[in-house]
Write an enzyme that holds these catalytic residues in place. Structure first.
Site: not given
Ligand code: HEM
Length: 362
Positions: A180, A272
């Protein structure tokens, strides 16, 4: 025999920008939200920041604060940074008598399930260090020195890998197991400065804004998703973070590539990364989030992300992206935003200068 340590490493407090924004993320975060005492004046805020800025200038170089009762705890700053910001109400009050950038509260987003406990505060102190003892000591000093002006409303603690567990510069993994932070504007890019730094008015050049979203990850239902489903939700591989159309983490995703059998795009249109990416290059911001896990009185763990983003203009850069994600994002099934706040971060303090000086008072 003791091996060499990294505790002596420092990050300069003074400079054109505050530390803790482009600083490579330290291992530990304590994000402290404070509210000013009823009836506060702009002069009170100036006085408070003067004291806290002096504390941080000392602590960041490994010295005890003035009248530090445990100066030994200050000896290993381990890249301590403390970053200061003010909330929309404070900005609005100060704007009555001084020239400040505007700061609107964040709008409501349809997927938000906000808990009042994690709401907007008047002030924020982002305390980061590679050493949790340093973080605790800095918080204690700052807490004591702000007590007469402000009260602590919440603290959001966060963590990343310990310093040295992985090679420096490795993109973090979040509690859901994903890499991330891969796609993030880099300081060396020409786009970076306009995306992150404000250019005024007046002494406010070098300021920025901070968005804080406390996002719970629904780990029980995430547990029921296989690797394929997990990768589909984000559009990237779990093992090395590469886009599903490619082999390496930093490769560009190919959003057009289709699966020869199904005819569907390999990176799902609702994934996403597809939803978070804008064609409009100005809709970007710097992400610098931390993981969290807390345990309630019943022994239940709650985990997620203290999502932190920096942007020169929140309404123009962040809000459209968050709107799009609220509208559609496969990840929404497993994440819920439970806290939200936004701050105007002060510009950096020049060498020999004082935090807060000349920003709203003469
Ligand atoms: C718990 C919540 C979230 C999780 C677990 C999560 C996870 C991820 C992951 C794994 C990636 C791919 C790697 C990377 O480029 O960083 C990513 C990318 C990204 N995320 Fe999130 N994210 C979350 C919330 C958010 C929020 C709230 C926003 C902004 C409103 C956001 C904006 C982005 C952006 C802009 C990218 C890069 C997209 C691109 O490739 O251009 N994320 N996120």
């Amino acid at each position: 025999v003791l091996s060499p340590s990294s505790g002596a490493e420092t990050v300069a407090f003074h400079g054109p920008y505050q530390a803790g924004i482009t600083t490579p993320a330290q291992s530990h975060l304590s994000l402290v939200g404070l509210d000013l005492r009823e009836g506060w004046t702009p002069d009170d805020l100036t006085r408070l920041l003067r004291v806290l800025g002096d504390d941080v200038a000392r602590l960041a170089r490994g010295d005890g604060a003035l009248a530090d009762t445990e100066p030994e705890l200050a000896a290993d700053p381990a890249r301590l940074t403390v970053t200061f910001g003010i909330g929309p109400d404070v900005v609005a009050t100060l704007r009555r008598t001084a020239q400040l950038p505007e700061l609107a509260p964040l709008p409501a987003f349809s997927t938000d399930r906000l808990r009042p406990a994690w709401g907007q505060t008047d002030l924020v102190l982002q305390v980061c260090s590679d050493d949790p003892v340093t973080v605790a000591h800095a918080r204690r000093v700052l807490g004591k020195d702000s007590r007469s002006f402000a009260t602590v409303t919440w603290v959001q603690d966060g963590f990343r890998r310990a310093r040295g567990s992985e090679a420096a510069g490795t993109t973090m993994r979040n509690v859901m197991g994903q890499i991330d932070g891969t796609v993030n504007p880099a300081e060396a890019e020409p786009d970076f400065a306009p995306l992150v730094w404000k250019d005024g008015p007046g002494a406010w050049s070098g300021a920025t804004c901070m968005v804080v979203r406390r996002i719970e990850a629904l780990m029980d239902t995430w547990d029921k998703v296989g690797r394929e489903g997990r990768e589909l939700a984000v559009g990237r591989r779990l093992d090395n973070g590469a886009p599903l159309t490619s082999a390496h983490e930093f490769d560009e995703p190919d959003f057009e590539a289709t699966d020869p059998v199904t005819g569907l795009t390999v990176i799902d249109a609702a994934s996403h990364i597809r939803r978070a990416r804008s064609d409009d290059k100005s809709q970007r911001f710097l992400r610098r989030s931390y993981n969290y896990t807390v345990t309630d009185a019943q022994g239940r763990d709650e985990s997620g992300l203290v999502f932190i983003a920096f942007a020169a203009d929140v309404d123009r850069q962040f809000v459209p992206v968050q709107r799009r994600l609220a509208e559609q994002d496969r990840l929404n099934e497993w994440v819920t935003t439970i806290g939200s706040s936004v701050y105007l971060l002060l510009p950096g303090v020049p060498e020999g200068g004082v935090l807060g000086d000349g920003l709203w008072s003469t």
